[in-house]
Design an enzyme around this catalytic site. Sequence first.
Site, PDB file in Angstrom:
ATOM      1  N   GLN A  60       3.557  19.772  11.877  1.00 13.10           N
ATOM      2  CA  GLN A  60       2.287  20.032  12.166  1.00 13.10           C
ATOM      3  C   GLN A  60       2.375  21.005  10.834  1.00 13.10           C
ATOM      4  OE1 GLN A  60      -0.609  19.274  13.172  1.00 13.10           O
ATOM      5  NE2 GLN A  60       0.188  18.522  15.395  1.00 13.10           N
ATOM      6  N   GLY A  62      -1.937  16.412  12.977  1.00 14.42           N
ATOM      7  CA  GLY A  62      -3.230  17.449  12.844  1.00 14.42           C
ATOM      8  C   GLY A  62      -3.544  17.136  11.140  1.00 14.42           C
ATOM      9  N   CYS A  93     -11.245 -14.885   5.739  1.00 15.74           N
ATOM     10  CA  CYS A  93     -10.168 -13.990   6.905  1.00 15.74           C
ATOM     11  C   CYS A  93      -9.945 -15.052   7.697  1.00 15.74           C
ATOM     12  CB  CYS A  93     -10.910 -13.428   7.201  1.00 15.74           C
ATOM     13  SG  CYS A  93     -11.131 -12.839   8.923  1.00 15.74           S
ATOM     14  N   CYS A 119      -9.466 -14.794  10.830  1.00 13.97           N
ATOM     15  CA  CYS A 119     -10.018 -14.740  12.361  1.00 13.97           C
ATOM     16  C   CYS A 119     -10.394 -15.474  13.283  1.00 13.97           C
ATOM     17  CB  CYS A 119     -10.385 -13.490  12.955  1.00 13.97           C
ATOM     18  SG  CYS A 119     -12.102 -13.737  12.310  1.00 13.97           S
TER      19      CYS A 119
END
Length: 374
Positions: free
Chosen positions: A193, A221, A309, A311
């Site tokens: 952090q 964070g 692409c 996909c």
Amino acid sequence: MQFSIDNTDGSARAATIKTAHSTIQTPVFMPVGTAAAVKAVDTTDLNTFLQPEIILANTYHLYLRPGDELVANQGKLHGFTGFEKSFLTDSGGFQAFSLNANTKLHENGIEFASHIDGSKHMFTPEKVLDIQYNLGSDIMMILDDLPALPATKARIKESIERTTRWAEASIAYHKAQQSRGTGTEQNIFAIIQGGIDKEFRKLSATQLTNLEEFDGYAIGGLSVGEANTDMYDTVEFTTPLMPKDKPRYLMGVGTPEDLVENIQRGVDMFDCVMPTRNARNGTLFTSYGKINIKAARFKNDSSPVDEACGCMVCQNYSKAYLNHLVRAREITYFRLASIHNLHYYLTLMKQAREAILQNRFDEFKKEFYHKRGS
């Protein structure tokens, strides 16, 4: 866990992580399956069309529903979901941040009211590990104190001190449990952090890396309200403070640009809800930037979402069809859009890795931005 670096190109790293369930090549993006399901896709989609080696699930949500003991009785996460590759589970620290109206910090943990029924619960460093032992995840995140940004120096200092105390308690408890035969194939990561304050980041990183028994380290964070330039500067400052021989994980980040920028700064692992959340809202990622598939200009467009692409969505469906599905509010749209966006993210990581292995990451980054500019 076994970790080895395959090549470096500047600060960018291509590495291999071996867990009990899979071999993970980095840089890696972990699809988010908060409630033991990646939204809008099932395990068959993951195994067939996307093939991630690791996905993320959430300790807080699974503890509340269906309950970590039920998951344990159903074969832990791998048996319960049918996804046999690796899982990483977050500890619940982010939920304490995002659901802060329902939480109260204590020195020994976080008290919260369930967002489901209002019931009271207490997460301690030991409790979140017990839940994750039941879940059977390959990588367990420890409980941390995440302050919202901007925060006062006093609040950031408090979060570092508390996170370090909880880290000490976590590693001691984990080693004790392993000596009793529990969690022997599970790995534990600490979370650095410090907000965007470099001295605080250095303090947190130093304290946590001195606890050498952690299997990996995360940067937490960030991406919680600060400017992107501040996030990049903080990561660039922090990664050299982290061990070279252990995985580096940047939590909850982010856009494709964020991933490329932080790979260049030495990060190995990422997760973010953005691919699936944006998909559901009509935003699809392409090699030339993002598009809003709801737009009228796609109504009669027979081309795929992204010509480059591979996909299953781009190989089988047109922009016109996806435009129709989203406008008609067909459930099928959520699945197809999520598969495409996740495929884009996972492929981007593979391309980045290949560029690092070939010592051409700077060229890869230039090409990445050039396509977006065109």
